[in-house]
Design a protein around this motif. Sequence first.
Motif, PDB file in Angstrom:
ATOM      1  N   MET A 134      18.450  25.632  26.548  1.00 18.78           N
ATOM      2  CA  MET A 134      18.351  26.881  27.283  1.00 18.78           C
ATOM      3  C   MET A 134      18.880  28.059  26.487  1.00 18.78           C
ATOM      4  O   MET A 134      18.392  29.164  26.636  1.00 18.78           O
ATOM      5  N   VAL A 135      19.893  27.821  25.643  1.00 15.77           N
ATOM      6  CA  VAL A 135      20.467  28.942  24.905  1.00 15.77           C
ATOM      7  C   VAL A 135      19.509  29.364  23.800  1.00 15.77           C
ATOM      8  O   VAL A 135      19.183  28.581  22.929  1.00 15.77           O
ATOM      9  N   PRO A 136      19.027  30.602  23.883  1.00 12.48           N
ATOM     10  CA  PRO A 136      18.129  31.048  22.826  1.00 12.48           C
ATOM     11  C   PRO A 136      18.923  31.289  21.554  1.00 12.48           C
ATOM     12  O   PRO A 136      19.897  32.039  21.567  1.00 12.48           O
ATOM     13  N   MET A 137      18.528  30.615  20.472  1.00 12.57           N
ATOM     14  CA  MET A 137      19.243  30.785  19.211  1.00 12.57           C
ATOM     15  C   MET A 137      19.196  32.246  18.762  1.00 12.57           C
ATOM     16  O   MET A 137      20.087  32.717  18.067  1.00 12.57           O
ATOM     17  N   GLN A 138      18.135  32.956  19.181  1.00 10.06           N
ATOM     18  CA  GLN A 138      18.018  34.360  18.807  1.00 10.06           C
ATOM     19  C   GLN A 138      19.154  35.177  19.401  1.00 10.06           C
ATOM     20  O   GLN A 138      19.512  36.214  18.875  1.00 10.06           O
ATOM     21  N   ALA A 139      19.701  34.690  20.544  1.00  6.94           N
ATOM     22  CA  ALA A 139      20.800  35.428  21.164  1.00  6.94           C
ATOM     23  C   ALA A 139      22.093  35.212  20.387  1.00  6.94           C
ATOM     24  O   ALA A 139      23.027  35.989  20.500  1.00  6.94           O
ATOM     25  N   LEU A 140      22.142  34.142  19.618  1.00  4.84           N
ATOM     26  CA  LEU A 140      23.378  33.832  18.896  1.00  4.84           C
ATOM     27  C   LEU A 140      23.420  34.427  17.490  1.00  4.84           C
ATOM     28  O   LEU A 140      24.390  34.214  16.762  1.00  4.84           O
ATOM     29  N   ILE A 141      22.378  35.183  17.103  1.00  3.48           N
ATOM     30  CA  ILE A 141      22.346  35.691  15.720  1.00  3.48           C
ATOM     31  C   ILE A 141      23.583  36.497  15.369  1.00  3.48           C
ATOM     32  O   ILE A 141      24.118  36.379  14.277  1.00  3.48           O
TER      33      ILE A 141
ATOM     34  N   VAL B 216       1.325  24.169  33.813  1.00  2.00           N
ATOM     35  CA  VAL B 216       2.660  24.674  34.153  1.00  2.00           C
ATOM     36  C   VAL B 216       3.581  24.558  32.937  1.00  2.00           C
ATOM     37  O   VAL B 216       4.317  25.492  32.608  1.00  2.00           O
ATOM     38  N   LEU B 217       3.499  23.430  32.250  1.00  2.00           N
ATOM     39  CA  LEU B 217       4.324  23.214  31.060  1.00  2.00           C
ATOM     40  C   LEU B 217       4.012  24.275  29.992  1.00  2.00           C
ATOM     41  O   LEU B 217       4.919  24.922  29.448  1.00  2.00           O
ATOM     42  N   VAL B 218       2.721  24.463  29.732  1.00  2.00           N
ATOM     43  CA  VAL B 218       2.294  25.422  28.715  1.00  2.00           C
ATOM     44  C   VAL B 218       2.766  26.828  29.080  1.00  2.00           C
ATOM     45  O   VAL B 218       3.305  27.562  28.256  1.00  2.00           O
ATOM     46  N   LEU B 219       2.614  27.178  30.351  1.00  2.00           N
ATOM     47  CA  LEU B 219       3.023  28.511  30.806  1.00  2.00           C
ATOM     48  C   LEU B 219       4.514  28.735  30.596  1.00  2.00           C
ATOM     49  O   LEU B 219       4.929  29.758  30.057  1.00  2.00           O
ATOM     50  N   THR B 220       5.320  27.759  31.011  1.00  2.00           N
ATOM     51  CA  THR B 220       6.767  27.992  30.944  1.00  2.00           C
ATOM     52  C   THR B 220       7.275  27.940  29.504  1.00  2.00           C
ATOM     53  O   THR B 220       8.134  28.736  29.138  1.00  2.00           O
ATOM     54  N   ILE B 221       6.740  27.040  28.691  1.00  2.00           N
ATOM     55  CA  ILE B 221       7.173  26.991  27.289  1.00  2.00           C
ATOM     56  C   ILE B 221       6.901  28.345  26.638  1.00  2.00           C
ATOM     57  O   ILE B 221       7.745  28.910  25.950  1.00  2.00           O
ATOM     58  N   GLN B 222       5.715  28.889  26.895  1.00  4.63           N
ATOM     59  CA  GLN B 222       5.363  30.170  26.293  1.00  4.63           C
ATOM     60  C   GLN B 222       6.213  31.298  26.817  1.00  4.63           C
ATOM     61  O   GLN B 222       6.666  32.163  26.077  1.00  4.63           O
ATOM     62  N   LEU B 223       6.418  31.294  28.126  1.00 11.28           N
ATOM     63  CA  LEU B 223       7.191  32.354  28.770  1.00 11.28           C
ATOM     64  C   LEU B 223       8.559  32.464  28.103  1.00 11.28           C
ATOM     65  O   LEU B 223       9.004  33.542  27.712  1.00 11.28           O
ATOM     66  N   ILE B 224       9.213  31.318  27.948  1.00 11.16           N
ATOM     67  CA  ILE B 224      10.549  31.315  27.363  1.00 11.16           C
ATOM     68  C   ILE B 224      10.487  31.675  25.880  1.00 11.16           C
ATOM     69  O   ILE B 224      11.315  32.420  25.372  1.00 11.16           O
ATOM     70  N   ILE B 277      17.967  31.504  31.172  1.00 12.82           N
ATOM     71  CA  ILE B 277      18.492  30.452  32.047  1.00 12.82           C
ATOM     72  C   ILE B 277      17.797  30.507  33.405  1.00 12.82           C
ATOM     73  O   ILE B 277      17.362  29.479  33.938  1.00 12.82           O
ATOM     74  N   VAL B 278      17.662  31.723  33.949  1.00 10.37           N
ATOM     75  CA  VAL B 278      16.998  31.859  35.249  1.00 10.37           C
ATOM     76  C   VAL B 278      15.584  31.274  35.171  1.00 10.37           C
ATOM     77  O   VAL B 278      15.167  30.496  36.042  1.00 10.37           O
ATOM     78  N   LEU B 279      14.870  31.624  34.098  1.00 14.08           N
ATOM     79  CA  LEU B 279      13.507  31.112  33.947  1.00 14.08           C
ATOM     80  C   LEU B 279      13.486  29.589  33.798  1.00 14.08           C
ATOM     81  O   LEU B 279      12.632  28.922  34.380  1.00 14.08           O
ATOM     82  N   SER B 280      14.439  29.060  33.024  1.00 12.83           N
ATOM     83  CA  SER B 280      14.480  27.607  32.825  1.00 12.83           C
ATOM     84  C   SER B 280      14.730  26.890  34.146  1.00 12.83           C
ATOM     85  O   SER B 280      14.118  25.871  34.442  1.00 12.83           O
ATOM     86  N   VAL B 281      15.662  27.440  34.943  1.00 16.12           N
ATOM     87  CA  VAL B 281      15.965  26.809  36.228  1.00 16.12           C
ATOM     88  C   VAL B 281      14.747  26.877  37.141  1.00 16.12           C
ATOM     89  O   VAL B 281      14.382  25.903  37.793  1.00 16.12           O
ATOM     90  N   LEU B 282      14.076  28.052  37.151  1.00 16.41           N
ATOM     91  CA  LEU B 282      12.865  28.194  37.958  1.00 16.41           C
ATOM     92  C   LEU B 282      11.822  27.160  37.550  1.00 16.41           C
ATOM     93  O   LEU B 282      11.189  26.529  38.388  1.00 16.41           O
ATOM     94  N   GLN B 283      11.679  26.994  36.236  1.00 16.98           N
ATOM     95  CA  GLN B 283      10.709  26.032  35.714  1.00 16.98           C
ATOM     96  C   GLN B 283      11.042  24.634  36.210  1.00 16.98           C
ATOM     97  O   GLN B 283      10.191  23.895  36.678  1.00 16.98           O
ATOM     98  N   TYR B 284      12.352  24.309  36.129  1.00 14.63           N
ATOM     99  CA  TYR B 284      12.792  22.984  36.547  1.00 14.63           C
ATOM    100  C   TYR B 284      12.466  22.761  38.020  1.00 14.63           C
ATOM    101  O   TYR B 284      11.941  21.720  38.404  1.00 14.63           O
ATOM    102  N   GLN B 285      12.745  23.784  38.833  1.00 15.00           N
ATOM    103  CA  GLN B 285      12.474  23.682  40.272  1.00 15.00           C
ATOM    104  C   GLN B 285      10.979  23.480  40.518  1.00 15.00           C
ATOM    105  O   GLN B 285      10.575  22.651  41.315  1.00 15.00           O
ATOM    106  N   LEU B 286      10.196  24.266  39.780  1.00 19.21           N
ATOM    107  CA  LEU B 286       8.752  24.192  39.931  1.00 19.21           C
ATOM    108  C   LEU B 286       8.225  22.800  39.592  1.00 19.21           C
ATOM    109  O   LEU B 286       7.438  22.220  40.323  1.00 19.21           O
TER     110      LEU B 286
END
Lengths: 316, 293
Positions: A134-141, B216-224, B277-286
């Motif tokens: 979850m931690v974006p490595m870009q945020a840790l630069i 859904v997987l493709v969408l969330t991976i890209q979003l993040i 983190i918010v997006l990751s949690v949303l993805q997990y819930q979804l």
Amino acid sequence: MSAEALSGSQAAVAERSRRDRPLDLVGIVLTAITLLVALASFFPIYWAIITSVKPDGEVISGSNSLWPGRFVFDSYIHIWNNTNIAIWYVNSMVTSLVITVLVIVSSAGCAYALSQLDFPGRRLIYVLILACFMVPMQALIVNHFVLMAQFKLLNTWAGIILPQLIVPVVIIVYKQFFDSVPKEFREAAMMDSAGHFKILFRIYLPMNWGVTAALGIITFIGAWNAFLWPFLAATGEATMTVPVGITQVKDAYGIVYGKLMASAVVAGLPVAIVYLIFQRRVTQAIMLSAGVKGVTRRHLDTPSWFDRLTMRATAP
Amino acid sequence: MLRDRKQEYLTALILVGPFILIYGALFVWPTIQMVLLSFTKAPLIGAGDWVGWDNYVKILSQKLFHSAFWNTAWFVVLTVIPNTLISLAIALAVNRLNGWLQGFVLACFFLPYILPVSVVFLTWNWIIDVQYGLAQGVVALFNGGEPKSLTRTIPLFMPTVAFVTVWWTMGFNILLFIAGLRNISPEIYEAAQLDSAGRWRQFMRITWPLVWPVTVLVLTIQLIAQLKIFDQVYLFSIGGRQDATITLVQYIYKLAFQQNKGGEAATAAVLLFGMIIVLSVLQYQLLRARGEK
């Protein structure tokens, strides 16, 4: 599950329906469109290559011919003589290879411990790895930069390598595969009073050789292609990696595209070669790292010629 | 027995040791430091004073942060949706092909994905070059024959970079979609053909629902991934008007490395971190909600 992994009957059904399908017009048109779009997608790469072997005059004449009137390698000779590309290559090779080896070795060991050993803190470590996603490595630069500056590691190989060693997905994929090794193998080895290291190196790793190859290749490609961190960590021309260095290629007269394309080709060449040789492994690694279900052990166990060669050296 | 246990702990320590060292020093510690730094007014390197939530108040009200946020959001929209739709369409087409033709076509789409970002930048910069670029022919169609710099014209900047990004990254998504399509048992299509369902009906009733989890997987991976965008935008905006096209990671970069504001850069990083983190949690819930269905 891919075509190879389909069960016999399913494959037969697929084969039959494919053959029974009449050669219809819609099908042919669709195939033709697909092929055209694919060639269009490949075109920019072709254009870069072709530009790099055209004489300078032809590049800026605006004629835009799809085939060079004359093949010349002046651009390559020029960048070889006038830029530090050889040094950038050495930097990229060293850092990418070290990253790959360190990531694979530390991840395999850690994944084995997480999968097969019982020790305090095991769950905590697994949660940590998941959190790492979850931690974006870009945020840790910023903090990586401060840390590397404190230890005077900026503009060194170590400084470029260290922050890139965080590749949690390798541990997770390894753990999944180690979890699925039948317990009997380990018990039998235990009977022969083999230690954990022997079990790891003689059974678990060779059994998952395909996984190691896939993860290693994908880690190498990732490290070779990395831009943001090497760009921050290496500011001197002598410590740049290829992807960072080639953005510095300019001429006394400004932008000279023939030379820029030559440097682009040279920078992309190693990954393109790795991909063309290990095509199937690369695509498997991508599916594995994205967590797509259905990339089975069977699938990864069909060794390529490269695997067979290297497996012989490591087999128990 | 006790000795065995001891030995097991020792083995575990040796195996996990390198991991703990690497992740402790380069992940856990920097993350803690990032949060601490976000509450101080500090230069990039060196100590600073504790200022509480000041940085957060300042950044959240800053115009540049807002434009960074909206630029990033705009970029996400411009890449994620077209990328997903185009990738699915191509995956469907590639999946129909057999043998070497499939391998060849797939390689054409996939090759760009493994190239370094700077190669992509150099290549496309050449194609869209104002004076000699190939794409000027296309630009002229919309622009009355006048050449135009696509990356220095602010409204065209993000669409152009998004287009290049889609070209560059779609190989990855195509691959995931193909994996998803191959998971669908051919017997279902056999049955559908017996019921004389047409192509479109087969797609809507079988393919689309079954390939939805991958979507859904493709969408969330890209979003993040696109939230963390830096490389392409930075490279294409060199010499251009960087502030107008700034993204979140570029904003962090600007604060830290151009303005020497370590504290504020860390604050911006924490904010980006929070969003992801918010997006990751949303993805997990979804994904979980779908799993239960």
